[in-house]
Design a protein around this motif. Structure first.
Motif, PDB file in Angstrom:
ATOM      1  N   PHE A 202      15.440 -23.346 -36.965  1.00 23.79           N
ATOM      2  CA  PHE A 202      14.058 -22.942 -37.165  1.00 23.79           C
ATOM      3  C   PHE A 202      13.116 -24.156 -37.195  1.00 23.79           C
ATOM      4  N   ALA A 203      13.693 -25.356 -37.231  1.00 22.61           N
ATOM      5  CA  ALA A 203      12.849 -26.543 -37.211  1.00 22.61           C
ATOM      6  C   ALA A 203      12.086 -26.666 -35.896  1.00 22.61           C
ATOM      7  N   SER A 204      12.606 -26.041 -34.838  1.00 17.81           N
ATOM      8  CA  SER A 204      11.966 -26.134 -33.530  1.00 17.81           C
ATOM      9  C   SER A 204      10.902 -25.061 -33.319  1.00 17.81           C
ATOM     10  N   VAL A 205      10.700 -24.220 -34.299  1.00 13.99           N
ATOM     11  CA  VAL A 205       9.748 -23.112 -34.162  1.00 13.99           C
ATOM     12  C   VAL A 205       8.417 -23.471 -34.829  1.00 13.99           C
ATOM     13  N   ASP A 206       7.334 -23.266 -34.107  1.00 16.51           N
ATOM     14  CA  ASP A 206       5.994 -23.428 -34.685  1.00 16.51           C
ATOM     15  C   ASP A 206       5.681 -22.149 -35.444  1.00 16.51           C
ATOM     16  N   ARG A 207       5.952 -22.154 -36.756  1.00 14.85           N
ATOM     17  CA  ARG A 207       5.837 -20.932 -37.543  1.00 14.85           C
ATOM     18  C   ARG A 207       4.425 -20.371 -37.537  1.00 14.85           C
ATOM     19  N   ARG A 208       3.443 -21.245 -37.689  1.00 14.26           N
ATOM     20  CA  ARG A 208       2.059 -20.767 -37.758  1.00 14.26           C
ATOM     21  C   ARG A 208       1.624 -20.147 -36.425  1.00 14.26           C
ATOM     22  N   ALA A 209       2.074 -20.747 -35.324  1.00 13.10           N
ATOM     23  CA  ALA A 209       1.724 -20.178 -34.018  1.00 13.10           C
ATOM     24  C   ALA A 209       2.347 -18.793 -33.849  1.00 13.10           C
ATOM     25  N   TRP A 210       3.594 -18.641 -34.294  1.00 14.83           N
ATOM     26  CA  TRP A 210       4.250 -17.338 -34.202  1.00 14.83           C
ATOM     27  C   TRP A 210       3.544 -16.316 -35.092  1.00 14.83           C
ATOM     28  N   GLU A 211       3.127 -16.741 -36.289  1.00 18.62           N
ATOM     29  CA  GLU A 211       2.431 -15.822 -37.186  1.00 18.62           C
ATOM     30  C   GLU A 211       1.132 -15.331 -36.549  1.00 18.62           C
ATOM     31  N   ARG A 212       0.390 -16.233 -35.912  1.00 20.76           N
ATOM     32  CA  ARG A 212      -0.863 -15.833 -35.271  1.00 20.76           C
ATOM     33  C   ARG A 212      -0.606 -14.829 -34.149  1.00 20.76           C
ATOM     34  N   ARG A 213       0.436 -15.095 -33.370  1.00 22.67           N
ATOM     35  CA  ARG A 213       0.731 -14.208 -32.245  1.00 22.67           C
ATOM     36  C   ARG A 213       1.230 -12.843 -32.716  1.00 22.67           C
ATOM     37  N   LEU A 214       2.012 -12.829 -33.805  1.00 24.18           N
ATOM     38  CA  LEU A 214       2.491 -11.556 -34.336  1.00 24.18           C
ATOM     39  C   LEU A 214       1.338 -10.706 -34.852  1.00 24.18           C
ATOM     40  N   VAL A 215       0.404 -11.346 -35.557  1.00 22.95           N
ATOM     41  CA  VAL A 215      -0.757 -10.619 -36.061  1.00 22.95           C
ATOM     42  C   VAL A 215      -1.564 -10.061 -34.901  1.00 22.95           C
ATOM     43  N   ALA A 216      -1.761 -10.881 -33.869  1.00 23.09           N
ATOM     44  CA  ALA A 216      -2.518 -10.415 -32.705  1.00 23.09           C
ATOM     45  C   ALA A 216      -1.809  -9.255 -32.014  1.00 23.09           C
ATOM     46  N   ALA A 217      -0.485  -9.330 -31.943  1.00 21.37           N
ATOM     47  CA  ALA A 217       0.271  -8.252 -31.293  1.00 21.37           C
ATOM     48  C   ALA A 217       0.156  -6.943 -32.074  1.00 21.37           C
ATOM     49  N   TRP A 218       0.262  -7.024 -33.420  1.00 24.79           N
ATOM     50  CA  TRP A 218       0.144  -5.806 -34.231  1.00 24.79           C
ATOM     51  C   TRP A 218      -1.251  -5.200 -34.101  1.00 24.79           C
ATOM     52  N   ARG A 219      -2.269  -6.035 -34.035  1.00 30.99           N
ATOM     53  CA  ARG A 219      -3.633  -5.510 -33.879  1.00 30.99           C
ATOM     54  C   ARG A 219      -3.785  -4.818 -32.529  1.00 30.99           C
ATOM     55  N   GLU A 220      -3.178  -5.389 -31.507  1.00 32.50           N
ATOM     56  CA  GLU A 220      -3.262  -4.772 -30.179  1.00 32.50           C
ATOM     57  C   GLU A 220      -2.575  -3.409 -30.172  1.00 32.50           C
ATOM     58  N   ILE A 221      -1.393  -3.313 -30.828  1.00 35.23           N
ATOM     59  CA  ILE A 221      -0.685  -2.037 -30.885  1.00 35.23           C
ATOM     60  C   ILE A 221      -1.495  -1.010 -31.671  1.00 35.23           C
TER      61      ILE A 221
END
Length: 255
Positions: free
Chosen positions: A148-167
């Motif tokens: 998980f050290a290679s994952v940009d957590r904040r970027a993923w959180e932003r994209r997940l929120v955007a995806a849920w709003r789109e759905i």
């Protein structure tokens, strides 16, 4: 043990039996699954017994919370555990209190041999691996190894929120609908655009099929192109699950 680990709710199970070996080949969540499964089968964990929360058990075992959550989810899917937002995770109540470890003398009593399905002739009985001994400095290239050290957590959180709003904005749109065998047309169009820009591959959306993962993709490939009498060359080392997906069509697997 002290604190919530030794509380009355979880006293009937000694989690010292869940010692995990970080140097072993199976992933940690697989080891945890096996330990819990054995405790339930042997009657050390009784039906209805509460299990500690994922965070509590993760802290005690010194692993990531996702490791415990993944093990719990697998055992829930297999029917060993029940999970509820209100009461937490418990051993399934419909299991026998005496355990159900089946020995040689129990096979005939509980499940006659005729009740088992015939083995799939396309699956090799022996592992499809090289005979040579693995080197001492072996590097784990398995598909379950991930940092998980290679994952940009904040970027993923932003994209997940955007995806849920789109759905949420398209409750009856494509994101919550079933599609034919090829998968979501919007996703296939996005993949075609990505391949054109980043891989210089000219692919039409109707030439792309979405699967649930690499294993499912290779299983589909095997059904289309492989079969008895055909030979498939795979890389060594490689994932055993992927090899099983290819070999199930009856082809000869050559490392």
């Amino acid at each position: 043990m002290t604190g919530p680990i030794a509380s009355a709710r979880t006293r009937q199970f000694d989690r010292a039996t869940l010692a995990l070996d970080r140097g072993a080949r199976p992933a940690l969540h697989r080891q945890l699954e096996a330990g819990l499964r054995a405790a339930i089968a042997e009657g050390r964990l009784q039906p209805g017994a509460p299990l500690p929360g994922t965070r509590t058990l993760a802290d005690e075992l010194g692993v990531a919370r996702i490791t415990v959550a993944t093990a719990y989810e697998q055992l829930v899917a297999e029917g060993y555990l029940d999970a509820s937002a209100r009461s937490g995770t418990r051993v399934a109540t419909d299991l026998p209190a005496s355990g159900f470890r089946v020995g040689d003398a129990d096979v005939e009593r509980f499940a006659p041999e005729s009740s088992f399905p015939a083995p799939n002739p396309g699956i090799p009985l022996a592992p499809v691996t090289m005979d040579e001994r693995a080197p001492d400095d072996e590097i784990d290239l398995g598909p379950e190894s991930f940092s998980f050290a290679s994952v940009d957590r904040r970027a993923w959180e932003r994209r997940l929120v955007a995806a849920w709003r789109e759905i949420a904005a398209e409750a009856s749109g494509a994101a919550v609908s079933y599609f034919g065998g090829l998968g979501d047309p919007v996703l296939r169009q996005a993949l075609a655009d990505h391949l054109a820009v980043h891989r210089a591959v000219r692919a039409r959306p109707d030439a792309i099929a979405i699967t649930s993962g690499a294993t499912a993709a290779l299983a589909a490939v095997a059904r289309v192109w492989l079969g008895p009498g055909r030979r498939c060359v795979v890389e060594e080392p490689g994932g055993s699950q992927l090899r099983r997906s290819l070999s199930i069509a009856g082809a000869e697997i050559v490392p």
